[in-house]
Design an enzyme around this catalytic site. Structure first.
Site, PDB file in Angstrom:
ATOM      1  N   SER A  95       0.863  -1.269   0.177  1.00 58.12           N
ATOM      2  CA  SER A  95      -0.149   0.146   0.008  1.00 58.12           C
ATOM      3  C   SER A  95       0.810   1.240   0.193  1.00 58.12           C
ATOM      4  CB  SER A  95      -1.160  -0.095   1.181  1.00 58.12           C
ATOM      5  OG  SER A  95      -1.779   1.030   1.120  1.00 58.12           O
ATOM      6  N   ASP A 217      -9.818  -4.182  -5.991  1.00 56.58           N
ATOM      7  CA  ASP A 217      -9.496  -3.561  -4.813  1.00 56.58           C
ATOM      8  C   ASP A 217     -10.052  -2.071  -4.688  1.00 56.58           C
ATOM      9  OD1 ASP A 217      -7.779  -2.108  -3.004  1.00 56.58           O
ATOM     10  OD2 ASP A 217      -5.897  -2.885  -3.720  1.00 56.58           O
ATOM     11  N   HIS A 245      -7.559  -5.174  -0.661  1.00 56.60           N
ATOM     12  CA  HIS A 245      -6.369  -4.354  -0.732  1.00 56.60           C
ATOM     13  C   HIS A 245      -5.151  -5.142   0.124  1.00 56.60           C
ATOM     14  CE1 HIS A 245      -4.238  -0.796  -1.175  1.00 56.60           C
ATOM     15  NE2 HIS A 245      -4.129  -0.558  -0.015  1.00 56.60           N
TER      16      HIS A 245
END
Length: 267
Positions: A95, A217, A245
């Site tokens: 991320s 996602d 995610h």
């Protein structure tokens, strides 16, 4: 400064193996990688850590000014590498940590030689010609909700971020991770994450790079993966048959396979 204690650094795997450094995202800690570590540890020296303000890091080392910028998190990465005298590291960032890795590689090219970007996003807010997945109003509302009731925000948002409604235990784990983070530190990290714009940094990436996206996602839609891939010269794009995610939890075998395939081929 004892960086090993400050960042709760853990080293496992093959002592003499090539190094893989795993970096967690917002609201998480190194425990998020536990399902992929065994596969990596067979042939690699695996280094895990917690950013200051996350997990079991030393909270007394947290400085708001430093961690109000992604550069502060990149400094954590570089200082962990320096403490362990690491070179030729394959950095795996989840991320927002994918962008932290971009900054760390630019700051210490002698330390990081490959990047794996897991569900990356250089900017979460839409602009003309760019889709990040959220409007400016969406992000304002998200941050206002987080500011006013962090635990309630965590309970509502974590299952959305995780996806996989048929596997509620995954959302529950992410909720617990969010709720274990100090709310004041989490608020700063959230603003740093969701208001960041690292798009101009991508074109300067000069190391072999894997962009690892999920098929579905809501935080980093596939348009973002395509953008990151196009912006980084010579990068590779792999789309996992995974939802949500956090593929290191929802699809750990496929995630580990993709990391190993790229890191091994890039050597």
């Amino acid at each position: 400064m004892d960086v090993m204690r400050r960042n709760n650094v853990v080293v496992t795997g093959r002592v003499d193996g090539p190094v893989v450094l795993l970096a967690h995202g917002f609201g998480c800690d190194q425990n998020m990688w536990r399902l992929v570590v065994p596969a990596l540890a067979r042939d690699y020296r695996v280094v895990l850590f917690d950013y200051v303000g996350s997990g079991r890091s030393d909270a007394s080392a947290w400085i708001e000014e430093r961690y109000s910028s992604l550069d502060g998190y990149a400094r954590d990465v570089v200082e962990v590498c320096e403490a362990l005298e690491l070179r030729d590291v394959a950095f795996v960032g989840h991320s927002v940590s994918a962008m932290v890795g971009v900054l760390a590689a630019a700051a210490a090219p002698e330390r990081l030689s490959r990047l794996v970007m897991v569900a990356p996003s250089p900017r979460y807010i839409d602009e003309d010609g760019y889709r990040g997945g959220f409007s400016a109003e969406d992000i304002d509302e998200l941050l206002e909700s987080l500011d006013s009731n962090y635990l309630g925000w965590s309970a509502a948002m974590a299952p959305v971020i995780m996806g996989n409604e048929d596997r509620p235990e995954l959302g529950e784990e992410l909720t617990a991770s969010f709720c274990a983070t100090d709310p004041d530190m989490a608020r700063v990290f959230a603003r740093t994450t969701f208001l960041s714009d690292s798009r101009t940094d991508l074109k300067a990436v000069a190391v072999p790079t894997l962009v690892l996206e999920c098929a579905q996602d809501v935080i980093a839609p596939r348009e973002v993966g395509a953008y990151v891939h196009a912006a980084i010269p010579g990068s590779h794009l792999v789309t996992l048959d995974a939802t949500g995610h956090c593929p290191q939890l929802s699809a750990p075998e496929a995630t580990a396979e993709a990391i190993l395939g790229f890191v091994g081929a890039a050597r």
